[in-house]
Design a protein around this motif. Sequence first.
Motif, PDB file in Angstrom:
ATOM      1  N   LEU A 176       0.815  -1.044  -0.114  1.00 50.12           N
ATOM      2  CA  LEU A 176       0.152  -0.103   0.092  1.00 50.12           C
ATOM      3  C   LEU A 176       1.044   1.374   0.147  1.00 50.12           C
ATOM      4  N   GLY A 177       2.305   1.078   0.012  1.00 49.04           N
ATOM      5  CA  GLY A 177       2.930   2.235  -0.339  1.00 49.04           C
ATOM      6  C   GLY A 177       3.502   2.976   1.001  1.00 49.04           C
ATOM      7  N   LEU A 178       3.372   2.144   1.920  1.00 47.36           N
ATOM      8  CA  LEU A 178       3.943   2.766   3.391  1.00 47.36           C
ATOM      9  C   LEU A 178       5.244   2.400   3.469  1.00 47.36           C
ATOM     10  N   GLY A 179       5.995   3.049   2.569  1.00 44.73           N
ATOM     11  CA  GLY A 179       7.641   2.538   2.747  1.00 44.73           C
ATOM     12  C   GLY A 179       8.363   2.804   3.928  1.00 44.73           C
ATOM     13  N   ARG A 180       7.762   4.026   4.454  1.00 48.18           N
ATOM     14  CA  ARG A 180       8.403   4.638   5.677  1.00 48.18           C
ATOM     15  C   ARG A 180       8.236   3.489   6.792  1.00 48.18           C
ATOM     16  N   ILE A 181       7.216   2.572   6.861  1.00 46.72           N
ATOM     17  CA  ILE A 181       6.818   1.512   7.768  1.00 46.72           C
ATOM     18  C   ILE A 181       7.458   0.150   7.373  1.00 46.72           C
ATOM     19  N   ALA A 182       7.327  -0.027   6.108  1.00 47.50           N
ATOM     20  CA  ALA A 182       7.656  -1.225   5.466  1.00 47.50           C
ATOM     21  C   ALA A 182       9.073  -1.568   5.465  1.00 47.50           C
ATOM     22  N   ARG A 183       9.888  -0.778   5.768  1.00 42.69           N
ATOM     23  CA  ARG A 183      11.491  -1.072   5.548  1.00 42.69           C
ATOM     24  C   ARG A 183      11.800  -2.199   6.431  1.00 42.69           C
ATOM     25  N   SER A 184      11.272  -2.603   7.578  1.00 37.09           N
ATOM     26  CA  SER A 184      11.635  -3.533   8.616  1.00 37.09           C
ATOM     27  C   SER A 184      10.719  -3.855   9.540  1.00 37.09           C
ATOM     28  N   ALA A 185      10.739  -4.702  10.418  1.00 38.45           N
ATOM     29  CA  ALA A 185      10.041  -5.153  11.427  1.00 38.45           C
ATOM     30  C   ALA A 185       9.769  -4.177  12.508  1.00 38.45           C
ATOM     31  N   GLU A 186      11.345  -3.645  12.657  1.00 38.48           N
ATOM     32  CA  GLU A 186      11.358  -2.672  13.785  1.00 38.48           C
ATOM     33  C   GLU A 186      10.607  -1.444  13.630  1.00 38.48           C
ATOM     34  N   GLN A 187      10.116  -1.170  12.119  1.00 44.25           N
ATOM     35  CA  GLN A 187       9.380   0.146  12.105  1.00 44.25           C
ATOM     36  C   GLN A 187       7.865  -0.064  12.538  1.00 44.25           C
ATOM     37  N   LEU A 188       7.681  -1.268  12.891  1.00 38.80           N
ATOM     38  CA  LEU A 188       6.163  -1.543  13.688  1.00 38.80           C
ATOM     39  C   LEU A 188       6.075  -0.661  14.965  1.00 38.80           C
ATOM     40  N   ASP A 189       7.319  -0.372  15.613  1.00 40.08           N
ATOM     41  CA  ASP A 189       7.179   0.178  16.877  1.00 40.08           C
ATOM     42  C   ASP A 189       6.994   1.665  16.746  1.00 40.08           C
ATOM     43  N   ARG A 190       6.823   2.298  15.427  1.00 37.48           N
ATOM     44  CA  ARG A 190       6.696   3.612  15.263  1.00 37.48           C
ATOM     45  C   ARG A 190       5.434   4.252  15.892  1.00 37.48           C
ATOM     46  N   ARG A 191       5.358   5.515  16.338  1.00 36.27           N
ATOM     47  CA  ARG A 191       4.150   5.978  16.895  1.00 36.27           C
ATOM     48  C   ARG A 191       3.276   6.731  15.663  1.00 36.27           C
ATOM     49  N   LEU A 192       1.883   6.716  15.874  1.00 31.12           N
ATOM     50  CA  LEU A 192       1.224   7.297  14.799  1.00 31.12           C
ATOM     51  C   LEU A 192       1.426   8.935  14.516  1.00 31.12           C
ATOM     52  N   ALA A 193       1.948   9.594  15.483  1.00 36.37           N
ATOM     53  CA  ALA A 193       2.436  10.825  15.527  1.00 36.37           C
ATOM     54  C   ALA A 193       3.296  11.045  14.359  1.00 36.37           C
ATOM     55  N   THR A 194       4.075  10.171  14.072  1.00 32.64           N
ATOM     56  CA  THR A 194       4.839  10.488  12.796  1.00 32.64           C
ATOM     57  C   THR A 194       4.517  10.112  11.381  1.00 32.64           C
ATOM     58  N   LEU A 195       3.047   9.928  11.375  1.00 30.76           N
ATOM     59  CA  LEU A 195       2.323   9.613   9.872  1.00 30.76           C
ATOM     60  C   LEU A 195       1.605  10.645   9.748  1.00 30.76           C
ATOM     61  N   SER A 196       1.420  10.813   8.426  1.00 30.21           N
ATOM     62  CA  SER A 196       0.261  11.883   7.913  1.00 30.21           C
ATOM     63  C   SER A 196      -1.278  11.228   7.833  1.00 30.21           C
ATOM     64  N   GLY A 197      -1.886  12.139   7.843  1.00 28.31           N
ATOM     65  CA  GLY A 197      -3.598  11.664   7.635  1.00 28.31           C
ATOM     66  C   GLY A 197      -3.685  10.348   6.767  1.00 28.31           C
ATOM     67  N   GLY A 198      -3.209  10.526   5.532  1.00 30.60           N
ATOM     68  CA  GLY A 198      -3.446   9.692   4.503  1.00 30.60           C
ATOM     69  C   GLY A 198      -2.664   8.351   5.060  1.00 30.60           C
ATOM     70  N   GLU A 199      -1.513   8.388   5.454  1.00 30.72           N
ATOM     71  CA  GLU A 199      -0.639   7.188   5.788  1.00 30.72           C
ATOM     72  C   GLU A 199      -1.828   6.359   7.025  1.00 30.72           C
ATOM     73  N   THR A 200      -2.099   7.124   7.886  1.00 31.33           N
ATOM     74  CA  THR A 200      -2.806   6.836   8.711  1.00 31.33           C
ATOM     75  C   THR A 200      -4.127   5.868   8.339  1.00 31.33           C
ATOM     76  N   ILE A 201      -4.835   6.244   7.420  1.00 28.89           N
ATOM     77  CA  ILE A 201      -5.869   5.570   6.886  1.00 28.89           C
ATOM     78  C   ILE A 201      -5.369   4.378   6.195  1.00 28.89           C
ATOM     79  N   LEU A 202      -4.147   4.305   5.241  1.00 30.60           N
ATOM     80  CA  LEU A 202      -3.727   3.177   4.688  1.00 30.60           C
ATOM     81  C   LEU A 202      -3.425   2.207   5.800  1.00 30.60           C
ATOM     82  N   LEU A 203      -3.003   2.707   7.045  1.00 34.01           N
ATOM     83  CA  LEU A 203      -2.623   1.860   8.163  1.00 34.01           C
ATOM     84  C   LEU A 203      -3.932   0.933   8.653  1.00 34.01           C
ATOM     85  N   GLY A 204      -4.802   1.771   8.522  1.00 32.28           N
ATOM     86  CA  GLY A 204      -6.072   1.140   9.182  1.00 32.28           C
ATOM     87  C   GLY A 204      -6.617   0.099   8.217  1.00 32.28           C
ATOM     88  N   LEU A 205      -6.468   0.312   6.900  1.00 28.36           N
ATOM     89  CA  LEU A 205      -6.739  -0.673   5.985  1.00 28.36           C
ATOM     90  C   LEU A 205      -5.965  -1.786   5.985  1.00 28.36           C
TER      91      LEU A 205
END
Length: 525
Positions: free
Chosen positions: A127-156
Motif C-alpha cells: 500500500l506504499g507505506l515505505g516508511r513503515i515497511a522497511r523492516s519489522a522494527e518500524q512496526l514500533d513507530r508512533r502514529l504521530a510520525t504518520l500523515s493523515g493519509g498514511e494513517t488511513i492506509l494503516l487502518g486498511l
Amino acid sequence: MADISLSDLCFSWPDGTPVFDGLDAVLGPGHIGIVGSNGTGKSTLLRLLARELRPARGSITVSGRLGYLRQDLGLAVGQQVDAVLGIADVRNALHRIESGTGSDADFELVADRWDVEERAVALLGRLGLGRIARSAEQLDRRLATLSGGETILLGLVAELLGEPEVLLLDEPTNNLDSAARARLYEVVTQFGGTLLVVSHDRELLDRMGTIAELRGGRLRLFGGNYSEYERTVEQEQQAARSAIRDARSDMRKQSRELVEARTKLDRRRRYGQKMYENKREPKIVMGQRKRQAEVSAGKLRNSHIEKVQDAKQRLEQAEELLRDDREIRVDLPETRVYPGQEVVSLEAVTLANGPVVSLAVDGPERLAITGRNGAGKTTLLRRITAEPPRVPWRMLPQRLDIFEERRSVFDNVAAGAPHADPERIRAQLARFLFRGPAADIPAAALSGGERLRAALAMLLLAEPAPKLLILDEPTNNLDLVSLGHLTQAVAAFEGALLVVSHDQHFLAGIGIARRLELTRDGLAG
C-alpha cells in the motif's frame, strides 16, 4: 461467497430523527459501491452492519468474518503501529519465544501466526507505506510520525490482516494522494470477498460491479459501475420528464373539458328555468324533465371531475420519479481578474517542514497543488495567505468551520457583505438553492451538502468580491450531488483559483490549467 441480509431494519437517532424504517435488502457477493446524498444514512448503515449501532427493530445477517474501516479512525497519536494493526500481543509473544523466555501461553497466542511481522510489512509495502515497511522494527513507530493519509492506509492494512470475508470501507480515499489512491484501487480490485464501499470517489466507484443507491430510506441496486448507474438514472429521468409533460398536457385538457362541461350545464339550467317560468309545458312534464336533467348533469360533472383527479394523480406520480437535481447557477462578474494582473508572489519561502518554494500566480489562472501526504500542502496555503495575496481573497477550509453557528444562512452571508441590499442577498442565495425560508435556517442545523453551499455563498458573495479563491481538499466528505454543486459554483468564479486536491475528476471539471507538485525540494511543474 459471503453476503449481507437486512430484514425490516429500523433505526432512529436518540432525538427521534428516523434513518431507516423497515429496510430490506440483500447485498453481495461482489464489490458494491453505496451512494446517496449527505444525510441519507450511508455511514450509519455501515455502522449498523459492523454492530457499532443497534437497530430498534429488524435483523442483520453477515455471513463471514467482517472488517470495517471507519471514516474517522479515532486513533491516538501515541499508539504504536503494531497496536493499530492488532498484532502487538503476538509480536511480544514471538519475541519472548525467540529469546528463549516464552511460555505455553505465548505459544498458544502465536498459534500459526509465526509470519505475522513479515505479512504486516509486506502489506504495508504493497500500500506504499515505505516508511513503515522497511523492516519489522518500524512496526514500533508512533502514529504521530504518520500523515493523515498514511494513517488511513494503516487502518486498511489492519483490517486486511484479519483476512475478512466481508469488508466495509467508509470514504477510504479521503486525504490520500494520487499515488496512495492508485495503490488502494489495486488492493480493492484484488479483494476476493464481499466489499461495501461508501465513497464520492468516481474512479473508485467505477471499479465496483454494483451500485447501491440509498434514497428515501430504501436501497436500490443497479448492475454495473458508477458510470453505468449515471446513464441508467439519466435515462429514467428523461422518461420521467417526458411523463410529466404528458401528464401536465392531460391535466390541462381535462381541466379545460371540465370548464366546458360546467358552462354547458349552466346553459341547460338557465334554459330549463326559462321554460319553467314561461310554463310552456305541463308542470308534471317540466318537473320530470328537470329531475332527468339534474341526474344527467350530475353524472357528466362527476365524470369530468374524476378525469381531472385521475390526471392530477398521474402528474403527482410522474413528479415523484423526478429527482431533485437542481443546479447552482451564479453570475460573479465582480470576481473577474484580468490577464497579467499579479495575484500571488512568493520568493524562496522556507516551509516549516523543509521545502523552499517560489510561486507566482497571475491573472485568472487556475492552479492545482498536489503532492504526497505530509508534503506540506496545507502549510504552503497558510504561507500564501500570511503574505497576503495582492488581491482580495477567500479560503474554503476542509472543515467548513467559517460560520457563526447560531446565525441563519442569510445572517452569515450578510455579515460578510454589510453594504449589500438584503433583497439582493436573498436573490443570490436563491441561486445557491437557499430559497425562501431555507435562507433562515441556522447554520448549526445544516446538512453537509447545505453547509457546503452556504460556505460557498459566504465566500463568493463577500465584500469586497474575492479575486482569488483558495480551496483546501474541498471534495473530502462530499456526496456526489454536493460535489456537482461545488464544481458548478467554482466554474462560475472568474478570478484566480488555487486548489489543493487529489481528485482528478474534480480538477478536470473546474478547468485546472496548471499543476504543481510539492516535494521536499520545492514546487515542480
